[in-house]
Motif scaffolding. Structure first.
Motif, PDB file in Angstrom:
ATOM      1  N   ASN A  41       4.198  -1.285  -6.203  1.00 13.99           N
ATOM      2  CA  ASN A  41       4.752  -0.417  -5.166  1.00 13.99           C
ATOM      3  C   ASN A  41       3.692   0.515  -4.581  1.00 13.99           C
ATOM      4  O   ASN A  41       3.962   1.671  -4.267  1.00 13.99           O
ATOM      5  N   GLY A  42       2.489  -0.009  -4.440  1.00 12.11           N
ATOM      6  CA  GLY A  42       1.399   0.772  -3.880  1.00 12.11           C
ATOM      7  C   GLY A  42       1.462   0.797  -2.363  1.00 12.11           C
ATOM      8  O   GLY A  42       2.047  -0.083  -1.729  1.00 12.11           O
ATOM      9  N   ASN A  43       0.883   1.822  -1.801  1.00 12.01           N
ATOM     10  CA  ASN A  43       0.826   1.931  -0.348  1.00 12.01           C
ATOM     11  C   ASN A  43      -0.294   1.082   0.244  1.00 12.01           C
ATOM     12  O   ASN A  43      -0.210   0.645   1.377  1.00 12.01           O
ATOM     13  N   ASN A  44      -1.356   0.906  -0.544  1.00 16.31           N
ATOM     14  CA  ASN A  44      -2.539   0.209  -0.054  1.00 16.31           C
ATOM     15  C   ASN A  44      -2.987  -0.862  -1.039  1.00 16.31           C
ATOM     16  O   ASN A  44      -2.796  -0.727  -2.244  1.00 16.31           O
ATOM     17  N   ALA A  45      -3.592  -1.899  -0.505  1.00 16.54           N
ATOM     18  CA  ALA A  45      -4.263  -2.910  -1.326  1.00 16.54           C
ATOM     19  C   ALA A  45      -5.760  -2.759  -1.059  1.00 16.54           C
ATOM     20  O   ALA A  45      -6.196  -2.659   0.083  1.00 16.54           O
ATOM     21  N   TYR A  46      -6.538  -2.739  -2.112  1.00 14.80           N
ATOM     22  CA  TYR A  46      -7.992  -2.574  -2.026  1.00 14.80           C
ATOM     23  C   TYR A  46      -8.653  -3.914  -2.286  1.00 14.80           C
ATOM     24  O   TYR A  46      -8.423  -4.532  -3.323  1.00 14.80           O
ATOM     25  N   ILE A  79     -12.226  -3.556   2.026  1.00 18.46           N
ATOM     26  CA  ILE A  79     -11.178  -3.465   3.047  1.00 18.46           C
ATOM     27  C   ILE A  79      -9.977  -2.845   2.350  1.00 18.46           C
ATOM     28  O   ILE A  79      -9.629  -3.237   1.239  1.00 18.46           O
ATOM     29  N   ILE A  80      -9.369  -1.874   3.003  1.00 15.09           N
ATOM     30  CA  ILE A  80      -8.141  -1.283   2.487  1.00 15.09           C
ATOM     31  C   ILE A  80      -7.023  -1.653   3.448  1.00 15.09           C
ATOM     32  O   ILE A  80      -7.117  -1.407   4.651  1.00 15.09           O
ATOM     33  N   ILE A  81      -5.972  -2.262   2.894  1.00 17.96           N
ATOM     34  CA  ILE A  81      -4.848  -2.738   3.683  1.00 17.96           C
ATOM     35  C   ILE A  81      -3.665  -1.803   3.468  1.00 17.96           C
ATOM     36  O   ILE A  81      -3.305  -1.520   2.325  1.00 17.96           O
ATOM     37  N   ASP A  82      -3.061  -1.339   4.558  1.00 17.71           N
ATOM     38  CA  ASP A  82      -1.861  -0.509   4.478  1.00 17.71           C
ATOM     39  C   ASP A  82      -0.666  -1.443   4.328  1.00 17.71           C
ATOM     40  O   ASP A  82      -0.318  -2.172   5.249  1.00 17.71           O
ATOM     41  N   LEU A  83      -0.034  -1.415   3.159  1.00 21.51           N
ATOM     42  CA  LEU A  83       1.089  -2.312   2.889  1.00 21.51           C
ATOM     43  C   LEU A  83       2.415  -1.775   3.426  1.00 21.51           C
ATOM     44  O   LEU A  83       3.397  -2.504   3.483  1.00 21.51           O
ATOM     45  N   LYS A  84       2.441  -0.511   3.810  1.00 15.32           N
ATOM     46  CA  LYS A  84       3.685   0.091   4.304  1.00 15.32           C
ATOM     47  C   LYS A  84       3.830  -0.051   5.816  1.00 15.32           C
ATOM     48  O   LYS A  84       4.914   0.072   6.348  1.00 15.32           O
ATOM     49  N   ALA A  85       2.738  -0.282   6.501  1.00 21.47           N
ATOM     50  CA  ALA A  85       2.769  -0.398   7.959  1.00 21.47           C
ATOM     51  C   ALA A  85       2.615  -1.856   8.363  1.00 21.47           C
ATOM     52  O   ALA A  85       1.955  -2.641   7.703  1.00 21.47           O
TER      53      ALA A  85
END
Length: 93
Positions: A41-46, A79-85
């Motif tokens: 349930n993270g906001n971002n994937a690294y 790369i950091i991916i925003d998983l909530k947007a």
């Protein structure tokens, strides 16, 4: 007796690795990082890009964007991916 020079990779292998295409191992790594972040349930994937050459980094960014991911940060190292947007795409009529 095995030839110790067999440890040196063939030119074709190196040339292939230098091209833009992502390897199966890299694709599996990115998939795993996204899934792990989502399950936690993270906001971002690294995504650590240490094992990607410059062309592969560029290709990965384009692939992620084409799949609707919003990239928070892109550097030579990660790369950091925003998983909530999500990126909203409109089709032209």
């Amino acid at each position: 007796m095995t030839n110790r020079y067999d440890k040196i990779p063939d030119y074709k292998v190196i040339k292939s690795a230098m091209q833009q295409e992502l390897t199966d191992k890299q694709i599996e790594y990115v998939k795993s990082e996204i899934e792990t972040a989502a399950l936690q349930n993270g906001n971002n994937a690294y995504i650590d890009l240490v094992n990607f050459n410059p062309d592969q980094k560029e290709k990965l960014g384009r692939v992620l964007k084409s799949k609707g991911y919003q990239l928070v940060e892109e550097s030579n190292w990660s790369i950091i991916i925003d998983l909530k947007a999500s990126v909203i795409r409109f089709k032209q009529l």
